[in-house]
Structures are given as structure tokens and as C-alpha cells.
Design a protein around this motif. Structure first.
Motif, mmCIF file in Angstrom:
data_model
loop_
_atom_site.group_PDB
_atom_site.id
_atom_site.type_symbol
_atom_site.label_atom_id
_atom_site.label_comp_id
_atom_site.label_asym_id
_atom_site.label_seq_id
_atom_site.Cartn_x
_atom_site.Cartn_y
_atom_site.Cartn_z
ATOM 1 N N GLY A 528 1.056 -1.064 0.452
ATOM 2 C CA GLY A 528 0.297 -0.491 -0.129
ATOM 3 C C GLY A 528 0.417 1.339 -0.157
ATOM 4 N N LYS A 529 2.092 0.483 0.322
ATOM 5 C CA LYS A 529 2.812 2.485 0.679
ATOM 6 C C LYS A 529 2.780 2.586 -1.426
ATOM 7 C CE LYS A 529 3.606 2.682 4.433
ATOM 8 N NZ LYS A 529 2.805 3.486 6.082
ATOM 9 N N ALA A 530 3.176 4.017 -1.486
ATOM 10 C CA ALA A 530 4.080 4.668 -2.466
ATOM 11 C C ALA A 530 5.359 4.393 -3.118
ATOM 12 C CB ALA A 530 3.646 6.206 -2.823
ATOM 13 N N PRO A 531 5.940 4.305 -3.839
ATOM 14 C CA PRO A 531 7.231 3.990 -4.394
ATOM 15 C C PRO A 531 7.848 4.792 -4.403
ATOM 16 C CG PRO A 531 5.627 3.453 -6.285
ATOM 17 C CD PRO A 531 4.702 3.669 -4.976
ATOM 18 N N LEU A 532 9.339 5.249 -3.981
ATOM 19 C CA LEU A 532 10.260 6.582 -4.029
ATOM 20 C C LEU A 532 10.791 6.360 -5.329
ATOM 21 C CD1 LEU A 532 11.540 8.082 -1.683
ATOM 22 C CD2 LEU A 532 13.126 6.274 -1.414
ATOM 23 N N ILE A 533 10.683 5.238 -5.670
ATOM 24 C CA ILE A 533 11.333 5.325 -7.245
ATOM 25 C C ILE A 533 10.590 4.556 -7.761
ATOM 26 C CG2 ILE A 533 13.168 4.543 -6.458
ATOM 27 C CD1 ILE A 533 14.490 6.424 -9.128
ATOM 28 N N ALA A 534 10.381 4.059 -9.599
ATOM 29 C CA ALA A 534 9.899 2.941 -9.909
ATOM 30 C C ALA A 534 9.916 3.190 -11.689
ATOM 31 C CB ALA A 534 8.278 2.420 -9.641
ATOM 32 N N ASN A 535 10.007 1.897 -12.433
ATOM 33 C CA ASN A 535 10.840 2.117 -12.791
ATOM 34 C C ASN A 535 9.799 1.701 -14.478
ATOM 35 O OD1 ASN A 535 10.399 -0.334 -13.165
ATOM 36 N ND2 ASN A 535 12.581 -0.990 -14.419
ATOM 37 N N LEU A 536 8.203 1.056 -13.315
ATOM 38 C CA LEU A 536 7.389 1.300 -14.589
ATOM 39 C C LEU A 536 6.037 2.646 -13.732
ATOM 40 C CD1 LEU A 536 6.802 -2.341 -15.034
ATOM 41 C CD2 LEU A 536 6.701 -1.114 -16.312
ATOM 42 N N PRO A 537 5.407 3.367 -14.684
ATOM 43 C CA PRO A 537 4.655 4.071 -14.059
ATOM 44 C C PRO A 537 3.250 3.931 -12.815
ATOM 45 C CG PRO A 537 3.672 4.029 -16.584
ATOM 46 C CD PRO A 537 4.934 3.130 -15.824
ATOM 47 N N ASP A 538 3.434 2.799 -13.189
ATOM 48 C CA ASP A 538 1.730 2.177 -12.442
ATOM 49 C C ASP A 538 2.269 0.106 -11.510
ATOM 50 O OD1 ASP A 538 2.634 0.426 -14.236
ATOM 51 O OD2 ASP A 538 0.145 -0.012 -15.504
ATOM 52 N N THR A 539 3.486 1.518 -10.633
ATOM 53 C CA THR A 539 3.796 0.138 -9.721
ATOM 54 C C THR A 539 2.454 0.309 -8.496
ATOM 55 O OG1 THR A 539 6.096 -0.276 -10.714
ATOM 56 C CG2 THR A 539 5.196 -1.051 -7.944
ATOM 57 N N VAL A 540 2.551 -0.362 -7.816
ATOM 58 C CA VAL A 540 1.235 -1.014 -7.339
ATOM 59 C C VAL A 540 1.876 -1.427 -5.750
ATOM 60 C CG1 VAL A 540 -1.205 -0.810 -5.691
ATOM 61 C CG2 VAL A 540 -0.282 -0.145 -8.001
ATOM 62 N N LEU A 541 2.710 -1.742 -5.175
ATOM 63 C CA LEU A 541 2.762 -2.535 -3.623
ATOM 64 C C LEU A 541 1.048 -3.455 -3.443
ATOM 65 C CD1 LEU A 541 5.727 -0.354 -4.784
ATOM 66 C CD2 LEU A 541 6.162 -1.332 -2.691
ATOM 67 N N GLU A 542 1.511 -5.272 -3.346
ATOM 68 C CA GLU A 542 0.923 -5.602 -2.694
ATOM 69 C C GLU A 542 1.110 -6.671 -2.336
ATOM 70 O OE1 GLU A 542 -2.345 -6.083 -5.615
ATOM 71 O OE2 GLU A 542 -1.023 -6.265 -6.416
ATOM 72 N N GLY A 543 0.651 -7.493 -0.706
ATOM 73 C CA GLY A 543 1.418 -8.568 0.682
ATOM 74 C C GLY A 543 2.467 -9.341 -0.686
ATOM 75 N N THR A 544 2.115 -9.558 -1.839
ATOM 76 C CA THR A 544 2.216 -10.328 -2.924
ATOM 77 C C THR A 544 1.793 -9.864 -4.106
ATOM 78 O OG1 THR A 544 1.316 -12.326 -1.782
ATOM 79 C CG2 THR A 544 1.372 -12.461 -3.870
ATOM 80 N N MET A 545 3.232 -9.778 -4.807
ATOM 81 C CA MET A 545 3.094 -8.852 -5.872
ATOM 82 C C MET A 545 3.306 -9.524 -7.078
ATOM 83 S SD MET A 545 5.345 -5.721 -5.274
ATOM 84 C CE MET A 545 5.292 -4.663 -6.787
ATOM 85 N N VAL A 546 3.017 -9.103 -8.403
ATOM 86 C CA VAL A 546 3.569 -9.807 -9.495
ATOM 87 C C VAL A 546 4.664 -9.040 -9.549
ATOM 88 C CG1 VAL A 546 3.910 -10.546 -11.507
ATOM 89 C CG2 VAL A 546 2.467 -11.339 -9.782
ATOM 90 N N LEU A 547 5.887 -9.441 -10.517
ATOM 91 C CA LEU A 547 6.417 -8.436 -11.096
ATOM 92 C C LEU A 547 6.770 -8.237 -11.786
ATOM 93 C CD1 LEU A 547 8.825 -5.960 -9.178
ATOM 94 C CD2 LEU A 547 7.527 -7.754 -7.958
ATOM 95 N N ARG A 548 6.297 -7.807 -12.952
ATOM 96 C CA ARG A 548 6.589 -7.582 -14.085
ATOM 97 C C ARG A 548 7.772 -7.703 -14.719
ATOM 98 N NH1 ARG A 548 2.717 -2.268 -14.856
ATOM 99 N NH2 ARG A 548 3.787 -2.275 -13.234
#
Ligand code: GLC
Ligand code: CA
Length: 557
Positions: A528-548
């Protein structure tokens, strides 16, 4: 842990020959660097490291110096250097210069004297030995092929050269040599430089007996490594240099240290500051084939890479200081080596993922010119496109001896040659990428119309702006500089992830260094936290997440 400006800095390496030509002769020069200082200031780096611009025959592009206190005319004049330095300082940029004192050029006046006679006052400035059984004194091979010894007819003795035949090794056992070096260093410090990058400094002390080494299967020569690298007096010499020069100024000093181990780094770059401030290690760069097996097409194994870089993070924490790098003038481009340069989208995404992975670690990051654009390996076609002495000598030696087929060796050069780093900096879409109005000394990569600074500076989601963001974050969050490190998921073959902790802050970096999706269970507290930096515009942090594929982010709590 002690705080220091050089721990908080980001360094940008300029290879003057390939950065910016100012007079149309096809060779980059010091006025060219000066003209581009605003670009470096805007990128946000703190320090510029300049590869050699000293007087030199240029057989190893300036790493063969014939006068340490003069500028090679093709690079400019001493006045040009002073201008560069004062303009850099006025923009808040520090300047570190290259110190190449394991060897000189064979055209250095010291060597010219030394070779004249066995009783010349400069004889002991270099390492001379009698031959054995009509051959060289021992079986060591040189880094640039062939024997490490060259017979000099005038006096009938051999001199040691751990690199090219034109690069005789200085004899550091001779106190007069050391005093010459210290005096020269003080002279540059007096001009106002902010530090030194010390070329192969781990090799300056040779085991006096110089015994034969063990030859690998089918090889004529042995490695000099065991008798030259981290030799018996290297720490004594550096402590002396520190007392006589370094301790008198506020410098960044980084030793280029082939053969460095964590234990050795804790001496070279110790927290007490009795030697250097930091060191370059080579282990991670050798994972796709060590020095002797450099010429292959292997890819690095990610598990090995994670284990290796983590070993350095754990091993130096609180004891010594890491230098973080993927690229320099001796290494192929990281996006072609470890990333994916097969399409524009993946090239940019993988360049950013690799950048994030390195820049969130503990240590001082180094950016090599063009890395911040995601520049790729050169588009070399034939042997005639190559310039590098190491590449050309290795090609001759290995194809003549039948160890490699010419075609296969050419493919290896295309993948691994040092020339991959040395193609002209890609500034804009003008001819030759805006590097020169003339004919460049080495082929410009044709992809400059697509990959260039002018386009990336203005585009929000460019590799350039990603680097800019990474640098700014390091300057904002002390956890990125000083935090401890903990590797997550060491067995995951795709994700390189770790935690950093400092004074109640925790930073999480997760990088998918692969072209496949991968599932991750984030540690508590990040969902649920917003990333400090990410290389995709729509990264959403979830407990279980699938990294592209190649997705990477960092987040702070
Ligand atoms: C270092 C330099 C390299 C040079 C060699 C000999 O490894 O980085 O470019 O060829 O030393 O000076
Ligand atoms: Ca020029």
C-alpha cells in the motif's frame, strides 16, 4: 560509522577521448569536457573522474604516460585543465584525476635513461632482471598478451611490464621512485584537484623473488597474480603515501584493485583512513569469465551476482567503503551485458532496473559516461573497427595459436571488448552524435539517432531522468548512503531484492533482473505504500505482487 563527503557523493567518469571533441580532430578533449559541465551539474553528480589526459604516446589511450605533469596536446593545454577545474568548482563539482603509477610509458624520460646502461642513476626506477636459459626471467604472462618481460638489447637484460611491452613497471621498492610519485601528487593537489583514482594500485609491490607461476592447461604463460597482486609491501607503500600526501588534503581516493578480496579491502579502504578512502573490486565483473577466460559469450548468473555483491555489502559495512559500479572504460556496456538491449522498451526498463539495483546499495556509485542514457555496446562489424590494444593483441595471440577461430573471437570482441565503452558519447542527432564535426577516432554507434542525451534530458521517463532521480534520492535520504544491508530471497533466480536500515528508516529495493514475471511476498509494512522510485508508471505495492519483466522499485518506511 564515520560520515564523509565522499561517502555521500556520486561520481561520474569521463573518458576524455570519447566525451566531446571541441576542434573537429575527432578526439575528445578538455575544452570539450568543460563545455559539457552544465550537463553533469544538471544530472546532479558531485564528482567527475577524468581518465588520463597527460602527455602520452597513446598506445593504451593515455594509460601509458610519458610526462605526469604535462597535458597531451590532443587533449589541450595546462590552461585548459585549469579552466576545466575552476569551472567545475564554480558549479560545485569536484574533480578526481587518474594516477597511473604502476608503470609509465617506455617514452618516459625515466625509462629512456634507465635503459641506457646498467649503472644509469635511473636503472632502479624500473624492474630489470637477467634472462634464464636464453629466455625471460620467469614465465609470467602480460595482461596484454605475450611474456611480461621484454629483452632490451642495449644492456642485455629484461624489464618487467605487467601490461603492454610499452608500459614498463616502476620499481616501488626504490624510495626515489616513491618520492617522485608523491612530489607529483602534491603538485596536482596544489593545482586544486579533489582526489585520485589509482590505476591498478594493488599491483605496485612485487614479490622480490619473482618465481615462476603455474601455467594453465595449454598456456605458455602463468598469471603474475599471486606474486604481484596485493604484494608484500603494498600497504606499507600506501600508508607512506597517505602520510606524505593524502592526509594533507581532503581527497577522494579510490584504488583500482584487481584481485581484491573483502579482507584486503578492509585494509586498503579502512575506516581509520590510513590508506585510501575506497577501492574498486573486480569479482562481480569477472562472473561471466575471469581475466584469463574473458573472451567468451557467457552471461552472468544472477544467483552468483547476488551472492557476490551481498558479500561485499556485508563484509565492508562499518569497516571499509564500497565503490559501486557496472561500467567503466574497461568494461562492456551493462545494458548489453546484463540487461536487454533487444528492443527500446526493454532496453530502457532494464537499464533503469540495473541502475536502481546498484544505486540503492551502500557505497559510492560510479556512473560511466553514457551509462545514464542506457548506451549499448558498439556496433562493431570487423576487426578494423577495434582500437583497443588489449583486444587487438588478444585477437592475434588467440587466433594465431589456434585457441580461437577468427569468427568466434570477433564475436567475443563484440561482446566483451573494452572498446564497447569507448564509442563516442551520444549527445544528439547531429552527425557523429554531436561528438565531433570531424571523423571520430572510433566508430560512433549508429543507434545515436535513437539513444542520445538531447532527447532524454527533455523526456520525463528517460533513463537519464531516472539516474537523475536516483542521485537526488541519495542526496536526500541518509539510509541510502549509510544504512545497513540485508539481502532478501537469496535463492530467487530473477529478483535482486534487499533491505537497508538506518536510524529507524527502512528502505526496500526490489529489482526483477529478468525478462520474465516473478511473484514476490513483500516483507511486512510495505504493502500500500507509494514507491520512492519505480521504472514503471503504475507500480502498486501489494503483500503478494507479481513483478513484470525488468520491473524495479524502491520504497521507504
Ligand atoms: C587499468 C586501466 C586500463 C589500463 C590498465 C593499464 O586497468 O583501467 O584502462 O589499460 O590499467 O594501465
Ligand atoms: Ca579534439
Amino acid at each position: 560509522m564515520k560520515k564523509a563527503w565522499w561517502k555521500e557523493a556520486v561520481v561520474y567518469q569521463v573518458y576524455p577521448r570519447s566525451f566531446q571533441d571541441s576542434n573537429g580532430d575527432g578526439i575528445g578533449d578538455l575544452p570539450g569536457v568543460t563545455a559539457r559541465l552544465p550537463y553533469l551539474r544538471d544530472l546532479g553528480v558531485d564528482v567527475i573522474w577524468l581518465s588520463p589526459f597527460y602527455q602520452s604516446p597513446g598506445k593504451d589511450n593515455g594509460y601509458d604516460i610519458s610526462n605526469y605533469q604535462a597535458i597531451q596536446p590532443e587533449f589541450g593545454t595546462m590552461e585548459d585543465f585549469d579552466t576545466l577545474l575552476s569551472q567545475a568548482h564554480s558549479m560545485g563539482l569536484k574533480v578526481v584525476i587518474d594516477l597511473v603509477v604502476n608503470h609509465t610509458s617506455d617514452e618516459h624520460p625515466w625509462f629512456q635513461e634507465s635503459r641506457k646502461s646498467r649503472d644509469n642513476p635511473y636503472r632502479d626506477y624500473y624492474i630489470w632482471r637477467d634472462g634464464v636459459d636464453g629466455g625471460p626471467p620467469n614465465n609470467w604472462g602480460a595482461s596484454f598478451s605475450g611474456s611480461a618481460w621484454e629483452l632490451d638489447e642495449t644492456t642485455g637484460q629484461y624489464y618487467l611490464h605487467t601490461f603492454g611491452t610499452f608500459q614498463p613497471d616502476l620499481n616501488w621498492e626504490n624510495p626515489a621512485v616513491r618520492q617522485e610519485v608523491y612530489q607529483m601528487m602534491r603538485w596536482w593537489c596544489g593545482r586544486g584537484v579533489d582526489g585520485f583514482r589509482m590505476d591498478v594500485i594493488s599491483m605496485i609491490s612485487k614479490t622480490p623473488q619473482m618465481p615462476d607461476g603455474e601455467c594453465g592447461p595449454g598456456s605458455l604463460y602463468s598469471s603474475f597474480g599471486p606474486y604481484v597482486v596485493n604484494g608484500p609491501h603494498v600497504h606499507t607503500f600506501l600508508q607512506e603515501m597517505n602520510r606524505e600526501v593524502l592526509s594533507k588534503y581532503d581527497l577522494l581516493t579510490v584504488g583500482e584493485c584487481p584481485g581484491l578480496t573483502v579482507e584486503q579491502a578492509c585494509r586498503y579502504a579502512n575506516e581509520d583512513g590510513t590508506e585510501l578512502t575506497m577501492a574498486f573490486q573486480f569479482e562481480h565483473m569477472d562472473l561471466d569469465g575471469g581475466e584469463s577466460f574473458k573472451w567468451n559469450l557467457r552471461k552472468m548468473d544472477l544467483l552468483e551476482l547476488k551472492a557476490n555483491l551481498s558479500k561485499w555489502q556485508y563484509g565492508l559495512n562499518g569497516k571499509a567503503w564500497n565503490s559501486l559500479y557496472w561500467c567503466n572504460h574497461d568494461q562492456p556496456r551493462i545494458v548489453s551485458r546484463l540487461g536487454d538491449d533487444s528492443s527500446p522498451v526493454l532496453r530502457e526498463r532494464s537499464a533503469k532496473a540495473l541502475a536502481l539495483c546498484l544505486h540503492m546499495m551502500q557505497g559510492t556509485p560510479y556512473i560511466f559516461e553514457g551509462e545514464e542514457l542506457g548506451m549499448t555496446n558498439g556496433d562493431f562489424k570487423t576487426l578494423a573497427d577495434f582500437r583497443d590494444v588489449e583486444s587487438l593483441n588478444a585477437y592475434q595471440e588467440l587466433t594465431r595459436s589456434g585457441v580461437m577461430e577468427p569468427e568466434a573471437m570477433l564475436r567475443c570482441l563484440c561482446y566483451k571488448s573494452r572498446d564497447n565503452a569507448r564509442t563516442p558519447m551520444q549527445w544528439n542527432t547531429e552527425p557523429e552524435a554531436g561528438f565531433t564535426t570531424g571523423t571520430p577516432w572510433i566508430r560512433t554507434n549508429a543507434n545515436y539517432t535513437e539513444i542520445n542525451a538531447a532527447e532524454q534530458v527533455t523526456r520525463q521517463d528517460s533513463v537519464y531522468n531516472f539516474y537523475r532521480q536516483l542521485i537526488a534520492l541519495r542526496h536526500t535520504h541518509p539510509v541510502i548512503v549509510y544504512g545497513s544491508y540485508q539481502l532478501l530471497w537469496p535463492e530467487d533466480r530473477q529478483l535482486f531484492a534487499y533491505l537497508r536500515q538506518w536510524e529507524g528508516c527502512t528502505l526496500l529495493a526490489v529489482c526483477n533482473l529478468s525478462g520474465d514475471e516473478d511473484r514476490a511476498e513483500l516483507p511486512q509494512g510495505f504493502a500500500g505504500k507509494a514507491p520512492l522510485i519505480a521504472n514503471l508508471p503504475d507500480t502498486v505495492l501489494e503483500g503478494t505482487m507479481v513483478l513484470r519483466p525488468w520491473e524495479a522499485f524502491a520504497v521507504l518506511v
